[in-house]
Design a protein around this motif. Structure first.
Motif, PDB file in Angstrom:
ATOM      1  N   UNK A 196       0.829  -1.203   0.000  1.00  0.00           N
ATOM      2  CA  UNK A 196       0.000   0.000   0.000  1.00  0.00           C
ATOM      3  C   UNK A 196       0.863   1.252   0.000  1.00  0.00           C
ATOM      4  N   UNK A 197       1.970   1.213   0.741  1.00  0.00           N
ATOM      5  CA  UNK A 197       2.869   2.367   0.780  1.00  0.00           C
ATOM      6  C   UNK A 197       3.506   2.626  -0.582  1.00  0.00           C
ATOM      7  N   UNK A 198       3.779   1.556  -1.330  1.00  0.00           N
ATOM      8  CA  UNK A 198       4.323   1.714  -2.684  1.00  0.00           C
ATOM      9  C   UNK A 198       3.320   2.392  -3.605  1.00  0.00           C
ATOM     10  N   UNK A 199       2.042   2.141  -3.354  1.00  0.00           N
ATOM     11  CA  UNK A 199       0.981   2.795  -4.126  1.00  0.00           C
ATOM     12  C   UNK A 199       0.596   4.141  -3.512  1.00  0.00           C
ATOM     13  N   UNK A 200       1.225   4.464  -2.385  1.00  0.00           N
ATOM     14  CA  UNK A 200       0.981   5.702  -1.627  1.00  0.00           C
ATOM     15  C   UNK A 200      -0.487   5.839  -1.231  1.00  0.00           C
ATOM     16  N   UNK A 201      -1.026   4.717  -0.754  1.00  0.00           N
ATOM     17  CA  UNK A 201      -2.407   4.690  -0.293  1.00  0.00           C
ATOM     18  C   UNK A 201      -2.455   4.683   1.226  1.00  0.00           C
ATOM     19  N   UNK A 202      -3.283   5.506   1.813  1.00  0.00           N
ATOM     20  CA  UNK A 202      -3.541   5.405   3.239  1.00  0.00           C
ATOM     21  C   UNK A 202      -4.478   4.232   3.479  1.00  0.00           C
ATOM     22  N   UNK A 203      -4.647   3.845   4.730  1.00  0.00           N
ATOM     23  CA  UNK A 203      -5.619   2.813   5.079  1.00  0.00           C
ATOM     24  C   UNK A 203      -6.821   3.516   5.703  1.00  0.00           C
ATOM     25  N   UNK A 204      -7.979   3.446   5.056  1.00  0.00           N
ATOM     26  CA  UNK A 204      -9.167   4.142   5.560  1.00  0.00           C
ATOM     27  C   UNK A 204      -9.903   3.307   6.614  1.00  0.00           C
ATOM     28  N   UNK A 205     -11.077   3.747   6.980  1.00  0.00           N
ATOM     29  CA  UNK A 205     -11.865   3.078   8.035  1.00  0.00           C
ATOM     30  C   UNK A 205     -12.581   1.844   7.484  1.00  0.00           C
ATOM     31  N   UNK A 206     -11.790   0.901   6.972  1.00  0.00           N
ATOM     32  CA  UNK A 206     -12.325  -0.309   6.353  1.00  0.00           C
ATOM     33  C   UNK A 206     -12.668  -1.377   7.386  1.00  0.00           C
ATOM     34  N   UNK A 207     -12.198  -1.209   8.613  1.00  0.00           N
ATOM     35  CA  UNK A 207     -12.415  -2.187   9.673  1.00  0.00           C
ATOM     36  C   UNK A 207     -12.416  -1.436  10.995  1.00  0.00           C
ATOM     37  N   UNK A 208     -13.216  -1.901  11.945  1.00  0.00           N
ATOM     38  CA  UNK A 208     -13.304  -1.167  13.213  1.00  0.00           C
ATOM     39  C   UNK A 208     -11.973  -1.088  13.952  1.00  0.00           C
ATOM     40  N   UNK A 209     -11.046  -2.043  13.683  1.00  0.00           N
ATOM     41  CA  UNK A 209      -9.767  -2.030  14.386  1.00  0.00           C
ATOM     42  C   UNK A 209      -8.860  -0.879  13.954  1.00  0.00           C
ATOM     43  N   UNK A 210      -9.275  -0.127  12.934  1.00  0.00           N
ATOM     44  CA  UNK A 210      -8.507   1.069  12.572  1.00  0.00           C
ATOM     45  C   UNK A 210      -8.475   2.029  13.759  1.00  0.00           C
ATOM     46  N   UNK A 211      -9.464   1.909  14.649  1.00  0.00           N
ATOM     47  CA  UNK A 211      -9.519   2.760  15.837  1.00  0.00           C
ATOM     48  C   UNK A 211      -8.330   2.524  16.757  1.00  0.00           C
ATOM     49  N   UNK A 212      -7.689   1.371  16.649  1.00  0.00           N
ATOM     50  CA  UNK A 212      -6.520   1.081  17.482  1.00  0.00           C
ATOM     51  C   UNK A 212      -5.362   2.020  17.185  1.00  0.00           C
TER      52      UNK A 212
END
Length: 224
Positions: free
Chosen positions: A106-122
């Motif tokens: 994902x970093x190679x594509x320069x993409x952030x990780x959005x709120x795709x899963x509730x554990x993003x809150x961690x």
């Protein structure tokens, strides 16, 4: 050497070895640091983890931005963002940096990780940002990383890897593993049209629920 410092050095080495065992990292490309009193203990540069001994861990004064170290081996080339995070973030007692496959993809594509899963809150909010690119080990990369991880406990590094911080080495490692897990799940979801994202309210509810949640030791006591 104080017993507490020796124990922390041993734990740091164990975490380095764990990174390669669980696939979070490959070779010696990752690095880990931890705060001990007013100093930063950090894995040395280009040293195989299975050959690392406690006395090989570099020690750097957190009040000295020059990077001068104590020890037989120089600190990781990425010491700058480790040092800045431990110096500036009172909530950070340890920093894990690695090149896990899905985070790095994902970093190679320069993409952030959005709120795709509730554990993003961690990681402190509704997304995990991707910092801009700069050459490894540079002050520029450190500044970009500090900006990307502001108000968060993790970030991606463009065309590079990831960083996670924690209130202890165990918590930093836990977040690093959770981040790679979500990165893998997000990547796979993109193959079938992309995820349905959770709302800010959904993530806020999860963060509230996390107030009573934490790692536990073998005796069932919560660890920070």
């Amino acid at each position: 050497m104080k017993k507490a410092e020796l124990a922390l050095r041993q734990e740091l080495i164990a975490c380095c070895q764990e990174m390669n065992t669980n696939g979070l990292n490959q070779g010696t490309s990752g690095n880990i640091s931890a705060r001990f009193e007013d100093r930063m203990l950090i894995s040395p540069s280009a040293t195989p983890y299975d050959q690392m001994e406690p006395e090989m861990i570099a020690s750097v004064d957190l009040n000295d931005a020059s990077g001068a170290w104590e020890g037989p081996l120089k600190p990781s080339t990425e010491w700058r963002f480790h040092h800045a995070l431990l110096r500036e973030r009172k909530d950070a007692e340890a920093v894990v940096h690695a090149h896990p496959t899905y985070c790095t993809t994902l970093a190679m594509a320069r993409k952030e990780i959005p709120s795709c899963h509730y554990m993003i809150a961690a990681f402190g909010s509704t997304n995990v940002r991707c910092a801009g690119y700069a050459t490894f080990g540079t002050e520029e990369l450190s500044k970009l990383a500090i900006e990307a991880i502001e108000d968060r406990t993790a970030c991606l590094l463009a065309n590079h890897g990831m960083i996670a911080v924690g209130e202890s080495l165990a918590k930093a490692m836990w977040r690093a593993v959770e981040l790679e897990t979500i990165a893998r799940q997000y990547y796979l979801s993109l193959q079938i049209g992309g995820p349905v994202l959770l709302s800010e309210a959904d993530i806020a509810d999860t963060m509230n629920s996390f107030s009573g949640y934490g790692l536990q030791d073998a005796k069932g006591k919560k660890k920070s």
